[in-house]
Design a protein around this motif. Structure first.
Motif, PDB file in Angstrom:
ATOM      1  N   THR A  54       4.813  10.231  20.865  1.00 36.26           N
ATOM      2  CA  THR A  54       4.985  10.745  21.489  1.00 36.26           C
ATOM      3  C   THR A  54       4.763  12.184  21.497  1.00 36.26           C
ATOM      4  N   ARG A  55       6.262  12.426  20.551  1.00 38.06           N
ATOM      5  CA  ARG A  55       6.092  13.860  19.686  1.00 38.06           C
ATOM      6  C   ARG A  55       4.641  14.171  19.532  1.00 38.06           C
ATOM      7  N   SER A  56       4.719  13.397  18.270  1.00 36.98           N
ATOM      8  CA  SER A  56       2.805  13.535  17.488  1.00 36.98           C
ATOM      9  C   SER A  56       1.790  14.120  18.395  1.00 36.98           C
ATOM     10  N   ILE A  57       1.490  13.172  18.933  1.00 35.67           N
ATOM     11  CA  ILE A  57       0.444  13.345  20.463  1.00 35.67           C
ATOM     12  C   ILE A  57       1.211  14.814  20.885  1.00 35.67           C
ATOM     13  N   GLU A  58       1.599  15.271  21.053  1.00 33.22           N
ATOM     14  CA  GLU A  58       1.995  16.165  21.569  1.00 33.22           C
ATOM     15  C   GLU A  58       2.185  17.587  20.830  1.00 33.22           C
ATOM     16  N   ARG A  59       2.422  17.654  19.803  1.00 30.82           N
ATOM     17  CA  ARG A  59       2.661  18.482  18.233  1.00 30.82           C
ATOM     18  C   ARG A  59       1.228  18.855  17.849  1.00 30.82           C
ATOM     19  N   ARG A  60       0.220  17.386  17.305  1.00 33.93           N
ATOM     20  CA  ARG A  60      -0.604  17.503  17.239  1.00 33.93           C
ATOM     21  C   ARG A  60      -2.098  17.932  17.678  1.00 33.93           C
ATOM     22  N   ALA A  61      -1.935  17.529  18.637  1.00 28.38           N
ATOM     23  CA  ALA A  61      -2.913  16.864  19.751  1.00 28.38           C
ATOM     24  C   ALA A  61      -2.931  17.833  21.081  1.00 28.38           C
ATOM     25  N   LEU A  62      -2.371  17.263  21.938  1.00 31.92           N
ATOM     26  CA  LEU A  62      -2.060  18.430  23.173  1.00 31.92           C
ATOM     27  C   LEU A  62      -1.540  19.714  23.222  1.00 31.92           C
ATOM     28  N   LEU A  63      -0.792  20.561  22.459  1.00 34.84           N
ATOM     29  CA  LEU A  63      -0.445  21.664  22.558  1.00 34.84           C
ATOM     30  C   LEU A  63      -1.736  22.438  22.061  1.00 34.84           C
ATOM     31  N   PRO A  64      -2.312  21.986  21.013  1.00 27.90           N
ATOM     32  CA  PRO A  64      -3.635  23.122  20.968  1.00 27.90           C
ATOM     33  C   PRO A  64      -4.494  22.609  21.193  1.00 27.90           C
ATOM     34  N   LEU A  65      -5.135  21.535  22.267  1.00 22.17           N
ATOM     35  CA  LEU A  65      -5.885  21.353  22.947  1.00 22.17           C
ATOM     36  C   LEU A  65      -5.876  22.177  24.006  1.00 22.17           C
ATOM     37  N   SER A  66      -4.219  22.311  24.845  1.00 18.61           N
ATOM     38  CA  SER A  66      -4.143  22.830  25.778  1.00 18.61           C
ATOM     39  C   SER A  66      -3.978  24.364  25.985  1.00 18.61           C
ATOM     40  N   GLY A  67      -3.621  25.151  24.479  1.00 16.48           N
ATOM     41  CA  GLY A  67      -4.122  25.788  24.354  1.00 16.48           C
ATOM     42  C   GLY A  67      -5.233  26.982  24.272  1.00 16.48           C
ATOM     43  N   TRP A  68      -6.584  25.481  23.231  1.00 17.84           N
ATOM     44  CA  TRP A  68      -8.073  26.983  23.183  1.00 17.84           C
ATOM     45  C   TRP A  68      -8.498  26.372  24.741  1.00 17.84           C
ATOM     46  N   LYS A  69      -8.135  25.342  25.531  1.00 21.77           N
ATOM     47  CA  LYS A  69      -8.796  25.153  26.837  1.00 21.77           C
ATOM     48  C   LYS A  69      -8.620  26.201  27.234  1.00 21.77           C
ATOM     49  N   ALA A  70      -7.571  26.908  27.364  1.00 21.89           N
ATOM     50  CA  ALA A  70      -7.060  28.480  28.574  1.00 21.89           C
ATOM     51  C   ALA A  70      -7.382  29.290  27.888  1.00 21.89           C
ATOM     52  N   MET A  71      -7.497  29.411  26.700  1.00 19.34           N
ATOM     53  CA  MET A  71      -8.709  30.708  26.268  1.00 19.34           C
ATOM     54  C   MET A  71      -9.783  30.526  26.657  1.00 19.34           C
ATOM     55  N   LEU A  72     -10.668  29.560  26.662  1.00 20.51           N
ATOM     56  CA  LEU A  72     -11.925  29.437  27.458  1.00 20.51           C
ATOM     57  C   LEU A  72     -12.245  29.924  28.157  1.00 20.51           C
ATOM     58  N   GLU A  73     -11.167  28.811  28.835  1.00 19.40           N
ATOM     59  CA  GLU A  73     -11.228  29.444  30.603  1.00 19.40           C
ATOM     60  C   GLU A  73     -11.095  31.014  30.717  1.00 19.40           C
ATOM     61  N   GLU A  74     -10.690  31.672  29.937  1.00 21.36           N
ATOM     62  CA  GLU A  74     -10.288  32.767  30.459  1.00 21.36           C
ATOM     63  C   GLU A  74     -11.235  33.750  29.818  1.00 21.36           C
ATOM     64  N   LEU A  75     -12.168  33.367  28.695  1.00 20.45           N
ATOM     65  CA  LEU A  75     -13.484  33.781  28.453  1.00 20.45           C
ATOM     66  C   LEU A  75     -14.513  33.452  29.265  1.00 20.45           C
ATOM     67  N   LEU A  76     -14.637  33.002  29.885  1.00 22.54           N
ATOM     68  CA  LEU A  76     -16.030  32.497  31.022  1.00 22.54           C
ATOM     69  C   LEU A  76     -15.266  33.175  31.751  1.00 22.54           C
ATOM     70  N   GLU A  77     -13.926  33.213  32.501  1.00 26.87           N
ATOM     71  CA  GLU A  77     -13.841  34.528  33.981  1.00 26.87           C
ATOM     72  C   GLU A  77     -13.673  35.807  33.736  1.00 26.87           C
ATOM     73  N   GLY A  78     -13.659  36.215  32.311  1.00 32.66           N
ATOM     74  CA  GLY A  78     -13.950  37.094  31.993  1.00 32.66           C
ATOM     75  C   GLY A  78     -12.889  38.381  32.766  1.00 32.66           C
ATOM     76  N   ARG A  79     -11.917  38.055  32.407  1.00 29.16           N
ATOM     77  CA  ARG A  79      -9.944  37.876  32.665  1.00 29.16           C
ATOM     78  C   ARG A  79      -9.467  37.904  31.454  1.00 29.16           C
ATOM     79  N   LYS A  80      -8.692  39.570  30.762  1.00 30.23           N
ATOM     80  CA  LYS A  80      -8.104  38.958  30.019  1.00 30.23           C
ATOM     81  C   LYS A  80      -6.657  39.323  30.730  1.00 30.23           C
ATOM     82  N   ALA A  81      -5.510  38.598  29.748  1.00 29.96           N
ATOM     83  CA  ALA A  81      -4.593  38.389  29.240  1.00 29.96           C
ATOM     84  C   ALA A  81      -3.890  39.462  28.962  1.00 29.96           C
ATOM     85  N   GLU A  82      -3.181  39.578  30.201  1.00 26.02           N
ATOM     86  CA  GLU A  82      -2.444  41.370  29.190  1.00 26.02           C
ATOM     87  C   GLU A  82      -1.267  41.474  28.209  1.00 26.02           C
ATOM     88  N   GLN A  83      -1.116  40.335  27.849  1.00 26.67           N
ATOM     89  CA  GLN A  83      -0.069  40.108  27.254  1.00 26.67           C
ATOM     90  C   GLN A  83      -0.684  39.620  25.972  1.00 26.67           C
TER      91      GLN A  83
END
Length: 929
Positions: A605-634
């Motif tokens: 379960t730790r491996s699933i979180e670290r090796r897959a879920l963590l990068p996948l959630s980061g990638w999905k957030a990047m793509l969604e913000e790219l689509l919305e045209g908003r720029k995260a200030e941080q």
């Protein structure tokens, strides 16, 4: 039963000995005659005569030919003395064997023969005195290697007294003979008893011994460091100490003193983190003072690294089982090392780095778990696993030596391997906290990252290339299938996840992107990213990496991003379900689960979180913000095409924190009770402004309570021991002039020169121009990115050979410890300004504009200058070949050091005069004296 061994015989191979320099070679033939040869002539004889030599890849590189059949003495050394280090040179071999140091090429050729004889004699004598089991292992390993065609096979078998099939056995199956670790009761929570400054001083006195020179600044430093080992008063408000200790203060023992007292009083480990794995090795050596008995030290001190640094016994078993002749030599030497190693660490531990160069990284370093494919307690070697042993030892140790990357990545992922987190940290090389955090808390949606996640999920795939059959990759199904019955939803969730994983880049994705033929959602997105980078970047034919802003997007990119975001969601949802239901089974089936199964579920379960879920959630957030045209200030987002030697090797979208110390403070510092962040170069200057820089780059400004500040000046007399020269008449854009400057300065110093470069291309161009003249002057030239040697080995050779010179980049500039005459001159090719890329542009705007550029350049110069004087008797010259060096950067150097602008001729003359003691000091006071 096999026949008893015959008496040992020392059989020296009937082969010439070959030594190669940058400009020529010497061959000692089997009749004892020396032959000076040109490189071309030496290359022909090397291919024809199977010579005896040292470090075949480096020799082949100097000869300008492909690797050839030879007898490499380093292989024999690794067999006879496993887990022992020597410099991978004829001189290094001779010194390691206790033989006279050779003085010239002919001496070196003769030394090779003597080394071979000495090693074979040692092998014969040692094996005759070994236990029957150990001797049998040695003989059967040698027999398997000889049977596969190992060049040293017959001489080794003769020394072992083996004839015929007398050595047949299971010597390669070392996993059967390694000791098992055992479980212990859970460790109690760490105590909160403080360390008083007087206790830190007393422990320091004990470490130094009664006869040592008293250094008041070191004792003051230990007292100041003790403040990090006081109990905290509020959750989230750790006791933070920022301590700058000038070179020569003795900060390592200064912080070991309070750290070791705290560990003893509170029954818990202190984690000491360094920037690099090689610095971990140096720190481990310092701890011999605290624990001089090796047995005690083995219990009290543990070096911790990521899993990708340790030998995986299952990978070794699979390599041995393939029984391929071309792998047998590597398997044999790895087996010998596995039985002798302290902890199975192959990167910076007792694994000689040059062994990977000789045998191939796939067959050595590639045997580590580099892709997160561990199957935990389902592995037949679990109870002998090196990494599992290290994890358990770390729980009971006093001192754990880690590195910044491991500490931060584990914190970012929610804890260490076993879910535990230390309460006390020491971050040595603290000026690198910002950079380490930048790497740990970033996200990269790229082809290489995507295919790694796909491989972790699906395992080996042929993909039409035929490569799958050669891969050891074990997919999630293999790691989880016998656990799926524990949860009703698990099989369907796994099937859905594996089906969705086909949206990630597949084998051959680079070629398809260049051909415009992507086959899935990820590849379609990356193909358009590549198109946008090439369309928007000036100098697209450059050999360097390319990048561009994400917005505005080219036609079709938004649609491709939306498709990929949807596919990542389809992949993440079943993986979340799988992790949840497996975790729930720990409670539901608590009465039936044995400890091994519980361990597997927790690890999976730790491996699933670290090796897959963590990068996948980061990638999905990047793509969604790219689509919305908003720029995260941080954050800063951008597209890039990564290139090497003018060829694309990765394409992707990147996200970095503008200030990566924000997540560092949140995930590492706040949960801790106390931290010491220390370095010789924390501040940019000695004023309050300098401390403000230290607090910003360490993350202290993001904590509720202000840090304790401490500064100890270096005891060295820098105005007397050093010179700083800025050369005013060398055009830094004319590489012929730059190379001439390096050549004349290195010759004037008589060697001991470290050449630092801001770009690999400039390093290579200068090397090509000065290698021959320096060799003619008797000054060996070593170089990163050119010699077939890893950086740590290059530095080891440079440290050992006072006449040698070394060319390098950032990895050599930071944290390299070369005391004495071996480093007496540093030449920097230009002011080390930060690279003006997209990420730096945003940080520059956030952190002060031009003053931010100046601060980075000063800190880099300060760090480089700090390599020059490492102990009281050292002297050295620092030369910058950049007439545009502004005076506002002069504060990078210690107070009282005069920064003088001179012409090259004057710089050469002053370098020679200063280093020869001709500047007013007596010869006895000079470095040569």
């Amino acid at each position: 039963m096999s026949a008893p061994p015959a008496p040992p015989r020392i059989l020296i191979p009937h082969a010439p000995a070959l030594v190669v320099s940058l400009r020529g070679a010497v061959l000692l033939d089997t009749d004892g005659e020396f032959h000076p040869l040109s490189l071309a002539a030496a290359a022909k004889r090397a291919k024809d005569e199977c010579p005896m030599l040292c470090h075949a890849p480096a020799v082949a590189s100097r000869l300008g030919i492909e690797p050839f059949i030879c007898l490499d003495l380093l292989e024999l050394f690794a067999f006879v003395r496993p887990a022992r280090f020597c410099l991978p040179t004829p001189k290094g071999l001779a010194e390691a064997m206790g033989l006279a140091r050779p003085h010239d090429a002919e001496d070196e050729a003769e030394a090779l023969i003597r080394v071979a004889r000495t090693l074979l004699q040692e092998l014969a004598e040692r094996t005759s005195g070994d236990t029957a089991a150990r001797a049998s292992d040695t003989r059967s390993t040698a027999w398997a290697m000889a049977r596969a065609g190992w060049g040293w096979g017959n001489p080794v078998l003769a020394a072992l007294g083996v004839s015929g099939d007398g050595g047949r056995g299971s010597g390669l199956r070392v996993w059967e003979r390694l000791p098992e670790w055992s479980e212990h009761a859970p460790e109690p929570a760490a105590g909160t008893i403080p360390v008083e400054p007087s206790e830190a001083r007393q422990r320091l006195d004990r470490l130094l011994g009664s006869d040592s020179e008293q250094r008041p600044a070191q004792a003051d430093y230990a007292s100041a460091a003790a403040a990090a080992f006081q109990p905290r008063d509020q959750a989230g408000e750790p006791r933070l100490v920022l301590a700058e200790a000038g070179t020569g203060t003795g900060k390592t023992l200064g912080y070991i003193a309070p750290a070791s007292v705290w560990a003893e009083k509170n029954g818990a480990p202190v984690w000491i983190s360094t920037y690099t794995r090689n610095l971990q090795r140096q720190l481990d050596g310092e701890l011999d003072r605290l624990f001089p008995d090796p047995g005690t030290k083995a219990r009290k001190v543990v070096v911790r690294k990521g899993r990708e640094n340790y030998l995986c016994l299952l990978n070794l078993e699979e390599q041995v089982a393939r029984n391929r002749a071309q792998e047998a030599v590597a398997s044999g030497l790895m087996a010998r090392w596995a039985l002798a190693t302290r902890d199975g660490d192959m990167v910076g531990g007792d694994f000689p780095a040059w062994l990977g160069d000789l045998l191939g990284r796939v067959r050595t370093l590639g045997l580590a778990d580099r892709r997160g494919e561990c199957i935990f307690s389902a592995c037949p070697h679990y109870t002998r696993c090196f990494i599992e042993r290290a994890i358990r030892r770390a729980r009971r140790a006093d001192i754990v030596i880690a590195n910044h990357a491991l500490v931060m990545i584990q914190a970012a992922m929610g804890g260490l391997d076993d879910g535990a987190a230390p309460t006390r940290y020491v971050f040595d090389e603290g000026h690198h906290v910002f950079d380490a955090a930048d790497g740990a808390f970033s996200a990269h949606l790229s082809g290489l990252e995507g295919i790694e996640v796909r491989r972790w999920l699906l395992g080996a795939e042929d993909g039409g290339t035929g490569t799958g059959a050669r891969s050891r990759a074990r997919g999630l199904k293999r790691r989880a299938e016998d656990l799926l019955g524990l949860a009703e939803e698990a099989p369907a969730a796994l099937d859905a996840a594996l089906a969705a994983a086909h949206a990630l880049p597949a084998t051959g994705w680079q070629n398809r992107l260049q051909d415009g033929a992507p086959i899935n959602a990820a590849e379609r997105f990356l193909a358009l990213v590549r198109q946008q980078v090439y369309a928007r970047t000036q100098g697209a034919d450059s050999p360097y990496s390319l990048e561009t802003e994400c917005a505005p997007a080219i036609d079709g990119l938004a649609e491709a991003a939306a498709e990929l975001a949807h596919c990542l969601g389809k992949l993440g949802a079943p993986l979340q379900t799988l992790a949840r239901v497996l975790g729930k089974s720990l409670d539901d089936d608590a009465a039936e689960l044995d400890s091994a199964t519980r361990s597997r579920i927790e690890g999976l379960t730790r491996s699933i979180e670290r090796r897959a879920l963590l990068p996948l959630s980061g990638w999905k957030a990047m793509l969604e913000e790219l689509l919305e045209g908003r720029k995260a200030e941080q954050y800063v987002d951008w597209f890039s095409v990564e290139r090497f030697d003018g060829r694309d090797f990765d394409v992707g979208m990147h996200r970095h924190w503008i200030d990566p110390t924000i997540p560092f403070a949140k995930t590492v510092a706040e949960p801790a009770h106390g931290l010491l962040i220390t370095s010789a170069t924390l501040r940019d200057g000695e004023s309050d402004l300098g401390w403000a820089v230290a607090e910003r780059r360490s993350g202290a400004i993001h904590l509720p309570s202000p840090p304790t500040r401490a500064a100890m000046a270096s005891p060295f007399d820098y105005p007397a021991q050093t010179r700083v020269l800025v050369v005013s008449d060398v055009r830094k854009d004319d590489l012929n002039q730059v190379a001439a400057a390096y050549r004349e300065l290195f010759i004037a110093a008589g060697g001991g020169g470290l050449g630092l470069f801001t770009a690999i291309s400039r390093l290579k161009a200068v090397h090509a121009r000065i290698a021959g003249p320096l060799d003619e002057a008797g000054l060996p030239l070593l170089a990163q990115h050119i010699d077939n040697l890893d950086t740590a080995t290059l530095v080891d050779i440079f440290r050992a050979e006072e006449e040698s010179c070394l060319l390098g980049t950032d990895a050599v500039r930071d944290g390299v410890d070369v005391p004495g005459r071996s480093l007496r001159l540093i030449v920097f090719d230009r002011v080390p300004w930060p690279r003006p890329d997209i990420l730096h542009k945003h940080r520059r705007a956030a952190f002060g504009g031009k003053s931010y550029d100046d601060m980075i350049a000063r800190l880099r110069l300060k760090q480089a200058f700090g390599r020059l004087v490492r102990r009281a008797g050292d002297h050295g010259v620092f030369v910058l070949l950049d007439p545009m060096m502004p005076s506002r950067l002069h504060s990078a150097f210690p107070p009282g050091v005069d920064v003088r602008k001179v012409g090259l001729a004057e710089a050469v003359a002053e370098t020679q005069a200063f280093l020869q003691g001709q500047d007013g000091r007596s010869p006895a006071d000079s470095p040569a004296g």
